[in-house]
Design a protein around this motif. Structure first.
Motif, PDB file in Angstrom:
ATOM      1  N   SER A   8       4.619  -7.272 -14.499  1.00 39.89           N
ATOM      2  CA  SER A   8       5.978  -7.277 -15.048  1.00 39.89           C
ATOM      3  C   SER A   8       6.583  -5.884 -15.129  1.00 39.89           C
ATOM      4  O   SER A   8       7.771  -5.703 -14.867  1.00 39.89           O
ATOM      5  N   GLY A   9       5.780  -4.877 -15.476  1.00 40.56           N
ATOM      6  CA  GLY A   9       6.305  -3.528 -15.582  1.00 40.56           C
ATOM      7  C   GLY A   9       6.431  -2.806 -14.253  1.00 40.56           C
ATOM      8  O   GLY A   9       6.988  -1.715 -14.185  1.00 40.56           O
ATOM      9  N   LYS A  10       5.922  -3.410 -13.184  1.00 37.43           N
ATOM     10  CA  LYS A  10       5.897  -2.733 -11.879  1.00 37.43           C
ATOM     11  C   LYS A  10       6.685  -3.479 -10.795  1.00 37.43           C
ATOM     12  O   LYS A  10       6.632  -3.096  -9.630  1.00 37.43           O
ATOM     13  N   ILE A  11       7.407  -4.546 -11.173  1.00 37.18           N
ATOM     14  CA  ILE A  11       8.115  -5.353 -10.175  1.00 37.18           C
ATOM     15  C   ILE A  11       9.082  -4.516  -9.355  1.00 37.18           C
ATOM     16  O   ILE A  11       9.095  -4.571  -8.126  1.00 37.18           O
ATOM     17  N   ASP A  12       9.897  -3.705 -10.055  1.00 38.37           N
ATOM     18  CA  ASP A  12      10.919  -2.924  -9.352  1.00 38.37           C
ATOM     19  C   ASP A  12      10.307  -1.883  -8.422  1.00 38.37           C
ATOM     20  O   ASP A  12      10.823  -1.643  -7.333  1.00 38.37           O
ATOM     21  N   VAL A  13       9.210  -1.264  -8.862  1.00 36.39           N
ATOM     22  CA  VAL A  13       8.583  -0.258  -8.002  1.00 36.39           C
ATOM     23  C   VAL A  13       7.928  -0.917  -6.788  1.00 36.39           C
ATOM     24  O   VAL A  13       7.965  -0.383  -5.670  1.00 36.39           O
ATOM     25  N   ILE A  14       7.341  -2.113  -6.977  1.00 34.01           N
ATOM     26  CA  ILE A  14       6.772  -2.849  -5.838  1.00 34.01           C
ATOM     27  C   ILE A  14       7.877  -3.216  -4.853  1.00 34.01           C
ATOM     28  O   ILE A  14       7.747  -3.025  -3.647  1.00 34.01           O
ATOM     29  N   GLU A  15       8.989  -3.726  -5.386  1.00 38.78           N
ATOM     30  CA  GLU A  15      10.137  -4.101  -4.539  1.00 38.78           C
ATOM     31  C   GLU A  15      10.638  -2.900  -3.738  1.00 38.78           C
ATOM     32  O   GLU A  15      10.877  -2.992  -2.542  1.00 38.78           O
ATOM     33  N   ASN A  16      10.809  -1.759  -4.424  1.00 39.08           N
ATOM     34  CA  ASN A  16      11.379  -0.588  -3.763  1.00 39.08           C
ATOM     35  C   ASN A  16      10.436   0.006  -2.726  1.00 39.08           C
ATOM     36  O   ASN A  16      10.864   0.396  -1.640  1.00 39.08           O
ATOM     37  N   LEU A  17       9.138   0.067  -3.054  1.00 37.39           N
ATOM     38  CA  LEU A  17       8.182   0.695  -2.141  1.00 37.39           C
ATOM     39  C   LEU A  17       7.745  -0.218  -0.994  1.00 37.39           C
ATOM     40  O   LEU A  17       7.469   0.250   0.106  1.00 37.39           O
ATOM     41  N   ALA A  18       7.696  -1.521  -1.249  1.00 36.73           N
ATOM     42  CA  ALA A  18       7.170  -2.448  -0.228  1.00 36.73           C
ATOM     43  C   ALA A  18       7.995  -2.431   1.051  1.00 36.73           C
ATOM     44  O   ALA A  18       7.471  -2.697   2.139  1.00 36.73           O
ATOM     45  N   SER A  19       9.277  -2.080   0.922  1.00 33.14           N
ATOM     46  CA  SER A  19      10.130  -2.034   2.121  1.00 33.14           C
ATOM     47  C   SER A  19      10.051  -0.679   2.831  1.00 33.14           C
ATOM     48  O   SER A  19      10.625  -0.508   3.906  1.00 33.14           O
ATOM     49  N   LYS A  20       9.324   0.289   2.225  1.00 29.17           N
ATOM     50  CA  LYS A  20       9.270   1.643   2.790  1.00 29.17           C
ATOM     51  C   LYS A  20       7.887   2.046   3.281  1.00 29.17           C
ATOM     52  O   LYS A  20       7.761   2.847   4.201  1.00 29.17           O
ATOM     53  N   VAL A  21       6.852   1.522   2.625  1.00 28.58           N
ATOM     54  CA  VAL A  21       5.489   1.965   2.946  1.00 28.58           C
ATOM     55  C   VAL A  21       4.886   1.159   4.090  1.00 28.58           C
ATOM     56  O   VAL A  21       5.360   0.070   4.417  1.00 28.58           O
ATOM     57  N   ASP A  22       3.819   1.707   4.670  1.00 35.05           N
ATOM     58  CA  ASP A  22       3.067   0.965   5.684  1.00 35.05           C
ATOM     59  C   ASP A  22       2.090   0.001   5.024  1.00 35.05           C
ATOM     60  O   ASP A  22       1.857  -1.102   5.524  1.00 35.05           O
ATOM     61  N   HIS A  23       1.529   0.443   3.892  1.00 34.83           N
ATOM     62  CA  HIS A  23       0.596  -0.417   3.146  1.00 34.83           C
ATOM     63  C   HIS A  23       0.816  -0.213   1.655  1.00 34.83           C
ATOM     64  O   HIS A  23       0.948   0.920   1.190  1.00 34.83           O
ATOM     65  N   LEU A  24       0.826  -1.306   0.894  1.00 38.67           N
ATOM     66  CA  LEU A  24       0.914  -1.243  -0.555  1.00 38.67           C
ATOM     67  C   LEU A  24      -0.351  -1.883  -1.125  1.00 38.67           C
ATOM     68  O   LEU A  24      -0.563  -3.085  -0.994  1.00 38.67           O
ATOM     69  N   LEU A  25      -1.210  -1.055  -1.702  1.00 38.93           N
ATOM     70  CA  LEU A  25      -2.514  -1.499  -2.179  1.00 38.93           C
ATOM     71  C   LEU A  25      -2.427  -1.897  -3.651  1.00 38.93           C
ATOM     72  O   LEU A  25      -2.031  -1.098  -4.485  1.00 38.93           O
ATOM     73  N   ILE A  26      -2.798  -3.120  -3.951  1.00 40.17           N
ATOM     74  CA  ILE A  26      -2.733  -3.628  -5.323  1.00 40.17           C
ATOM     75  C   ILE A  26      -4.115  -3.562  -5.969  1.00 40.17           C
ATOM     76  O   ILE A  26      -5.128  -3.882  -5.342  1.00 40.17           O
ATOM     77  N   GLY A  27      -4.156  -3.150  -7.233  1.00 38.95           N
ATOM     78  CA  GLY A  27      -5.402  -3.139  -7.994  1.00 38.95           C
ATOM     79  C   GLY A  27      -5.101  -3.379  -9.461  1.00 38.95           C
ATOM     80  O   GLY A  27      -3.964  -3.669  -9.827  1.00 38.95           O
ATOM     81  N   GLY A  28      -6.106  -3.246 -10.301  1.00 37.67           N
ATOM     82  CA  GLY A  28      -5.912  -3.498 -11.723  1.00 37.67           C
ATOM     83  C   GLY A  28      -5.792  -4.984 -12.007  1.00 37.67           C
ATOM     84  O   GLY A  28      -5.861  -5.823 -11.100  1.00 37.67           O
ATOM     85  N   ALA A  29      -5.560  -5.318 -13.264  1.00 42.36           N
ATOM     86  CA  ALA A  29      -5.506  -6.730 -13.652  1.00 42.36           C
ATOM     87  C   ALA A  29      -4.342  -7.469 -13.015  1.00 42.36           C
ATOM     88  O   ALA A  29      -4.382  -8.703 -12.903  1.00 42.36           O
TER      89      ALA A  29
END
Length: 399
Positions: free
Chosen positions: A201-222
């Protein structure tokens, strides 16, 4: 906005002038003594440069959350003592906003005046024009060197900058804007982002913004378990944000080629977050979690896969740990990626750690000086990576 155009202290004349500086001296204090002066030392390059050039410095900061009232446990007095040990000039102290203008006028070139906790005034967080005006009266020029509060439109960050000109950034702020700005606007490819932490919930906007720019978005944590639930995978007794499962499905539908999820994780059937105690751990594939399993870290296969991607990257941004890094046995994933970032940096990659828990984890791993940049602002760096405008920066002069 183009943060590279923000003016800095090298572009203004400060000789004989009163320089009102917003610093971030929100440091830990115990028994009236500063126990970690890292944030004070981080501001020294700006302070020393302005002193050498004949500035009369008035430093303004908050400390803790006094909620707009005078509270002795949040006084800046211990900070005055800590700062005095780090500089070779007098450090005076001013207790009230009513006496700040007079105290600033009596300062000599090459001297410092530290103001009492700005959050003792309710008008600070309300961005009160009267408080902003009183701050502006105490300076001839304004410098913001507190990136950690730049995402807040407060009297000492945004309000005063609209009234006191010139208004420029200090060296610490400039470094933040340079590294984060390049990572967001002009990253060298391959570009990899690591997003961790407990909640999506606290990272939705950053995921949205970065996912369209990065080659890979690595998810971790709970947060991985909310994504796993969205994929129909078992989650055992791991933390899942039930009200974000549909959102996770949507993110995977749109960015499934970019978002990478762990293939295995470290689990235990016993974990006490308050006492930070963990039962026996074992590595389990994400499709094989038992009904009593609690996921607490990424597993060895995921570490190896993520490490390879990091070592091939030219730009990496990281926000959020891979597991419960506060406990040694469940910090291995976080520390392994921190080590991979240090190695990538030595090979020429630009690596940026986005403050908060990520910064704490890299510090704990002893690798903070082996990455390109560790941000001093958790919330501010997160909003920067989300693509949001930072009010405390937007108010400054630009070229």
């Amino acid at each position: 906005m183009d943060y590279s155009k923000i003016k800095n202290i090298d572009q203004i004349d400060v000789n004989g002038k009163r320089v009102l500086i917003r610093v971030d001296f929100n440091v830990p204090v115990k028994g009236g003594v500063v126990t970690n002066d890292l944030r004070i030392r981080a501001a020294l390059p700006t302070i020393e440069s302005l002193l050498k050039r004949g500035g009369r410095l008035i430093l303004v900061s908050h400390l803790g959350r006094p909620k707009g009232k005078v509270d002795a446990q949040y006084s800046m007095k211990p900070v005055q003592e800590a700062l005095a040990k780090l500089v070779s000039v007098p450090v005076h102290f001013c207790e009230t906003i009513e006496s700040l203008k007079g105290a600033s006028e009596s300062l000599k070139p090459g001297e410092i005046l530290l103001f009492e906790n700005i959050r003792f005034y309710a008008g600070e967080e309300k961005n009160d024009p009267d408080l902003s005006a009183k701050l502006a009266e105490a300076g001839d020029v304004y410098v913001n060197d507190a990136f950690g509060t730049a995402h807040r439109a407060h009297a000492s960050t945004e309000g005063v900058a609209r009234l006191l000109r010139p208004a420029v950034c200090g060296y610490l702020m400039k470094k933040e804007l340079d590294f984060l700005g390049k990572a967001v606007s002009h990253p060298e490819k391959p570009y990899v982002a690591i997003i961790g932490g407990a909640k999506i919930s606290g990272k939705i906007d950053v995921i949205e913004n970065l996912a369209s720019k990065v080659d890979h978005l690595l998810i971790g944590g709970a947060m991985m378990f909310t994504f796993n639930k969205a994929k129909g995978l078992p989650t055992g007794k791991s933390l899942v944000e039930e009200d974000r499962v549909e959102m996770a499905k949507d993110l995977l539908a749109r960015f499934g080629q970019t978002i990478l999820l762990p293939t295995d994780c470290m689990v235990s059937t016993s974990f006490d977050f308050e006492k930070m105690t963990v039962g026996p751990l074992k590595s389990v594939a994400v499709d094989a979690l038992g009904s009593d399993d609690i996921g607490l870290d990424i597993g060895p296969d995921t570490i190896a896969r993520y490490r390879d991607l990091l070592l091939s990257a030219r730009t990496v941004v990281w926000n959020g740990p891979m597991g419960v890094f506060e406990v040694d046995s469940t910090a291995k994933g976080t520390f392994a990626l921190a080590d991979a970032l240090a190695e990538a940096t030595s090979k020429g990659a630009t690596t940026v750690i986005g403050g908060g828990d990520s910064a704490a984890a890299v510090e704990k791993a002893g690798l903070a000086d082996r990455v390109s940049h560790v941000s001093t602002g958790g919330g501010a760096s997160l909003e920067f990576l989300e693509g949001k405008e930072l009010p405390g920066v937007a108010a400054l002069d630009r070229n």
